[in-house]
Design an enzyme around this catalytic site. Sequence first.
Site, PDB file in Angstrom:
ATOM      1  CD  GLU A  22      -2.159   2.058   1.913  1.00  0.00           C
ATOM      2  OE1 GLU A  22      -1.694   3.118   1.443  1.00  0.00           O
ATOM      3  OE2 GLU A  22      -2.602   1.946   3.057  1.00  0.00           O
ATOM      4  CB  CYS A  64      -1.542   6.906   1.996  1.00  0.00           C
ATOM      5  SG  CYS A  64      -2.410   5.663   2.977  1.00  0.00           S
TER       6      CYS A  64
END
Length: 495
Positions: free
Chosen positions: A223, A257
Amino acid sequence: MDGREVGEVPAFGADEIATVCDDLRRAQPQWEALGPRGRSEHLLRWLDWLLDNERRLLELVQQETGKSWADASLEMSVALDVINYFTANAEGFLADRKVKPAGAANAVRRLRVQVRPHQLVGLITPWNGPLAGPMMDAVGALVAGAAVVSKPSEVTPLTWTEVVRGWREDIGAPPVLAAVNGDQEAGAAVVDQVDMVMFTGSVRTGRAIAVRCAERLIPCSLELGGKDAMIVLADADLDRAAGAAVWGGMTNAGQACVGVERVYVEAPVYDDFVALVTSRVAALRQGMDAPGSFATDIGAMVTPAQTDIVEEHVKDAVAKGARVLTGGQRRPGNGFAPTVLVDVDHSMRCMREETFGPTLAIMRVADENEAVALANDSDYGLSSSLWTRNRRKAEQLSRRIEAGSVSVNNALVATFQMPIPMGGWKNSGLGTRFGGAAGVLKYCRQQSVVEERFALKSEPLWYPVAPWRSRLMGRAVRLLGAHDWRRRLGRTPRN
């Protein structure tokens, strides 16, 4: 935030990490043998320990990150949600799956798929969520039956090291979870020791890990970065959309993020939207407030280097014609004032590179088609949000957005829905976290089991080859597999 030392941990060398991993491997078989229910009992005791030590742990989070107390508190919520979800569903997720045989010849067989965990999973996590980040991955791996070696960021190692100590010492859980600390060399040593890697962090490091995992022929889930777009159409609820933009862009001081970094707004409502956002951003209270006080909205940046990047992006935008409507400057410590940028375009770093700070760049667009095209004009594709009152339009446009998730009339929420996958497209990663059963099964290997219902003395395909039997089998294959009688009976076509 004030530069003082709040704690220290020893750095692990490659040999020490190898020893830790050897110990974890020895403990893993007994952990797997407990089954999902037995493993869940330990995880739920861990949850109780987290609650009993909540204030102390959140103070550690705040001290090593400079977060506001509100942002620090969110980390405990994530940890509890993850533990409760996976322990409640573990037995169902890991149950054997019976499969219906295909083809008449296989009708006499029983098929099932069972799973076995990777023996040792490696977690490498970033500095923006010292508690929530590792928890989002460790729980799924542990409930699957894997042992876990975790390396928190060298910037924020204190909280997770203490949480792992609580697992091993305070609740007396089996020694299948360990924390090792260190820099990039420690991370590389972890990758070299484990059977599967879950990494969250930068694109550059993620690529290096993917290459090493490929060399070792082990799976990885990555990720990585995001440049998440928000699209606001003319029929949106502007007041709600503005509130979501501010929260989505500024939560955790923009160090998420999946945070909103760029906003595309249809021209008819652009000015009103910008005014709403600017007034709310200007009113944000910034600073590291006292534990339990909830006196500020956002805290500081975690590292001076990340603060430098935010400052560079703002200066680059201004140099290329953007205007700062509020904020735009550093504050004491690692603080950076919550910032709104307008008159932006895709020549600017703030629209193309991950800023990871408390900025919102807002761009006027002619229509929904331009908005989607610009949202997709990115190397990243992690998360996004879409704002419209028209459900049909939202459904159509969501299929055109190149991102792993789309939140409609909200921001960030798709990230924390554990029944559905969270993952990135393009440079934002490989694989997913969460996703219901997939959030556990990603840490497992599938094993197919085929069982004979009747144990015959011999099978038709076994040796020795007999002409009559082979011809009979060929006719049977045609009879059962063809779709018309001419081919079933093996008749040749007429010319």
